[in-house]
Design a protein around this motif. Structure first.
Motif, PDB file in Angstrom:
ATOM      1  N   GLN A 124      -0.823  -1.309  10.944  1.00  0.00           N
ATOM      2  CA  GLN A 124      -0.070  -0.180  11.488  1.00  0.00           C
ATOM      3  C   GLN A 124       0.644  -0.635  12.742  1.00  0.00           C
ATOM      4  N   ALA A 125       1.958  -0.555  12.692  1.00  0.00           N
ATOM      5  CA  ALA A 125       2.786  -0.877  13.846  1.00  0.00           C
ATOM      6  C   ALA A 125       3.041   0.411  14.623  1.00  0.00           C
ATOM      7  N   PRO A 126       3.357   0.321  15.912  1.00  0.00           N
ATOM      8  CA  PRO A 126       3.619   1.526  16.711  1.00  0.00           C
ATOM      9  C   PRO A 126       4.692   2.399  16.074  1.00  0.00           C
ATOM     10  N   GLY A 127       4.385   3.674  15.941  1.00  0.00           N
ATOM     11  CA  GLY A 127       5.351   4.609  15.390  1.00  0.00           C
ATOM     12  C   GLY A 127       5.475   4.595  13.887  1.00  0.00           C
ATOM     13  N   GLN A 128       4.662   3.779  13.236  1.00  0.00           N
ATOM     14  CA  GLN A 128       4.737   3.691  11.776  1.00  0.00           C
ATOM     15  C   GLN A 128       3.405   4.101  11.153  1.00  0.00           C
ATOM     16  N   GLU A 129       3.452   4.395   9.854  1.00  0.00           N
ATOM     17  CA  GLU A 129       2.233   4.748   9.137  1.00  0.00           C
ATOM     18  C   GLU A 129       1.440   3.490   8.803  1.00  0.00           C
ATOM     19  N   ARG A 130       0.153   3.710   8.542  1.00  0.00           N
ATOM     20  CA  ARG A 130      -0.705   2.599   8.148  1.00  0.00           C
ATOM     21  C   ARG A 130      -0.296   2.147   6.747  1.00  0.00           C
ATOM     22  N   ALA A 131      -0.014   0.859   6.617  1.00  0.00           N
ATOM     23  CA  ALA A 131       0.520   0.329   5.365  1.00  0.00           C
ATOM     24  C   ALA A 131      -0.447  -0.650   4.728  1.00  0.00           C
ATOM     25  N   TRP A 132      -0.610  -0.518   3.421  1.00  0.00           N
ATOM     26  CA  TRP A 132      -1.473  -1.425   2.672  1.00  0.00           C
ATOM     27  C   TRP A 132      -0.809  -2.788   2.537  1.00  0.00           C
ATOM     28  N   LEU A 133      -1.622  -3.842   2.669  1.00  0.00           N
ATOM     29  CA  LEU A 133      -1.121  -5.200   2.555  1.00  0.00           C
ATOM     30  C   LEU A 133      -1.678  -5.919   1.333  1.00  0.00           C
ATOM     31  N   ALA A 134      -3.004  -5.884   1.190  1.00  0.00           N
ATOM     32  CA  ALA A 134      -3.642  -6.666   0.137  1.00  0.00           C
ATOM     33  C   ALA A 134      -5.045  -6.132  -0.116  1.00  0.00           C
ATOM     34  N   SER A 135      -5.529  -6.354  -1.337  1.00  0.00           N
ATOM     35  CA  SER A 135      -6.894  -5.990  -1.710  1.00  0.00           C
ATOM     36  C   SER A 135      -7.526  -7.121  -2.497  1.00  0.00           C
ATOM     37  N   ILE A 136      -8.854  -7.148  -2.479  1.00  0.00           N
ATOM     38  CA  ILE A 136      -9.590  -8.111  -3.274  1.00  0.00           C
ATOM     39  C   ILE A 136     -10.746  -7.405  -3.967  1.00  0.00           C
ATOM     40  N   TYR A 137     -10.912  -7.706  -5.253  1.00  0.00           N
ATOM     41  CA  TYR A 137     -12.027  -7.160  -6.016  1.00  0.00           C
ATOM     42  C   TYR A 137     -13.246  -8.000  -5.676  1.00  0.00           C
ATOM     43  N   THR A 138     -14.181  -7.402  -4.948  1.00  0.00           N
ATOM     44  CA  THR A 138     -15.286  -8.177  -4.391  1.00  0.00           C
ATOM     45  C   THR A 138     -16.327  -8.569  -5.438  1.00  0.00           C
ATOM     46  N   GLU A 139     -16.306  -7.921  -6.590  1.00  0.00           N
ATOM     47  CA  GLU A 139     -17.258  -8.266  -7.640  1.00  0.00           C
ATOM     48  C   GLU A 139     -16.683  -9.294  -8.596  1.00  0.00           C
ATOM     49  N   GLY A 140     -15.457  -9.727  -8.318  1.00  0.00           N
ATOM     50  CA  GLY A 140     -14.811 -10.773  -9.108  1.00  0.00           C
ATOM     51  C   GLY A 140     -13.961 -11.581  -8.174  1.00  0.00           C
ATOM     52  N   SER A 141     -12.709 -11.784  -8.524  1.00  0.00           N
ATOM     53  CA  SER A 141     -11.828 -12.530  -7.622  1.00  0.00           C
ATOM     54  C   SER A 141     -10.386 -12.051  -7.693  1.00  0.00           C
ATOM     55  N   THR A 142     -10.137 -10.990  -8.410  1.00  0.00           N
ATOM     56  CA  THR A 142      -8.765 -10.498  -8.553  1.00  0.00           C
ATOM     57  C   THR A 142      -8.234 -10.035  -7.212  1.00  0.00           C
ATOM     58  N   THR A 143      -7.010 -10.399  -6.928  1.00  0.00           N
ATOM     59  CA  THR A 143      -6.358  -9.986  -5.691  1.00  0.00           C
ATOM     60  C   THR A 143      -5.082  -9.220  -5.996  1.00  0.00           C
ATOM     61  N   TYR A 144      -4.711  -8.380  -5.073  1.00  0.00           N
ATOM     62  CA  TYR A 144      -3.512  -7.558  -5.190  1.00  0.00           C
ATOM     63  C   TYR A 144      -2.762  -7.655  -3.866  1.00  0.00           C
ATOM     64  N   TYR A 145      -1.429  -7.726  -3.943  1.00  0.00           N
ATOM     65  CA  TYR A 145      -0.626  -7.843  -2.741  1.00  0.00           C
ATOM     66  C   TYR A 145       0.566  -6.893  -2.792  1.00  0.00           C
ATOM     67  N   ASP A 146       0.922  -6.406  -1.613  1.00  0.00           N
ATOM     68  CA  ASP A 146       2.197  -5.721  -1.503  1.00  0.00           C
ATOM     69  C   ASP A 146       3.294  -6.784  -1.640  1.00  0.00           C
ATOM     70  N   SER A 147       4.374  -6.433  -2.273  1.00  0.00           N
ATOM     71  CA  SER A 147       5.430  -7.407  -2.535  1.00  0.00           C
ATOM     72  C   SER A 147       6.015  -7.989  -1.248  1.00  0.00           C
ATOM     73  N   SER A 148       5.935  -7.236  -0.157  1.00  0.00           N
ATOM     74  CA  SER A 148       6.542  -7.694   1.092  1.00  0.00           C
ATOM     75  C   SER A 148       5.768  -8.846   1.734  1.00  0.00           C
ATOM     76  N   VAL A 149       4.498  -9.040   1.342  1.00  0.00           N
ATOM     77  CA  VAL A 149       3.689 -10.085   1.970  1.00  0.00           C
ATOM     78  C   VAL A 149       3.206 -11.143   0.988  1.00  0.00           C
ATOM     79  N   LYS A 150       3.426 -10.903  -0.288  1.00  0.00           N
ATOM     80  CA  LYS A 150       2.957 -11.865  -1.286  1.00  0.00           C
ATOM     81  C   LYS A 150       3.600 -13.220  -1.057  1.00  0.00           C
ATOM     82  N   GLY A 151       2.748 -14.262  -1.075  1.00  0.00           N
ATOM     83  CA  GLY A 151       3.233 -15.616  -0.848  1.00  0.00           C
ATOM     84  C   GLY A 151       3.060 -16.078   0.581  1.00  0.00           C
ATOM     85  N   ARG A 152       2.915 -15.145   1.495  1.00  0.00           N
ATOM     86  CA  ARG A 152       2.740 -15.512   2.899  1.00  0.00           C
ATOM     87  C   ARG A 152       1.359 -15.092   3.421  1.00  0.00           C
ATOM     88  N   PHE A 153       0.800 -14.044   2.797  1.00  0.00           N
ATOM     89  CA  PHE A 153      -0.537 -13.558   3.150  1.00  0.00           C
ATOM     90  C   PHE A 153      -1.486 -13.926   2.007  1.00  0.00           C
TER      91      PHE A 153
END
Length: 124
Positions: A39-68
């Protein structure tokens, strides 16, 4: 009472990298998905990435995929977020969220546990 605690933020120069950590205290084991938001000042809290903790699947927002990169160490009840090639627009408070839906673009309200956040400031 279970809680999460973030660490690893700081003031860095553009182009540098950071590793953020999220430790789950009081969780007997990690379940469902854990996620990172920011969450940046004045902005809403934005999702970046998730990980399935019982496996290894990951999910990324397109804006950060490849860098995060989200990863986990189950033995330490810890989820990490590696951020490469930091940019000034990455300046924000970064939050970890525990136990929530494994889907792209979840809302932070769908998660059971939240930390206080860790501040990342990128100087250009």
């Amino acid at each position: 009472q279970a809680r999460v605690a973030e660490s690893g933020g700081g003031s860095v120069q553009a182009g540098e990298s950071l590793r953020l950590s999220c430790v789950g205290h009081g969780y007997t084991r990690m379940t469902e998905c854990w996620a990172w938001f920011r969450q940046a000042p004045g902005q809403e809290r934005a999702w970046l990435a998730s990980i399935y903790t019982e496996g290894s699947t990951t999910y990324y927002d397109s804006s950060v995929k490849g860098r995060f990169t989200i990863s986990q160490d189950k033995s330490k009840n810890t989820v990490y977020l590696d951020i490469n090639t930091l940019r000034s627009e990455d300046t924000a408070m970064y939050y970890c969220a525990a136990v929530g839906p494994c889907a792209r673009h979840p809302t932070w309200l769908e998660f059971d546990g939240w930390g206080q956040g860790t501040q990342v400031t990128v100087n250009s």
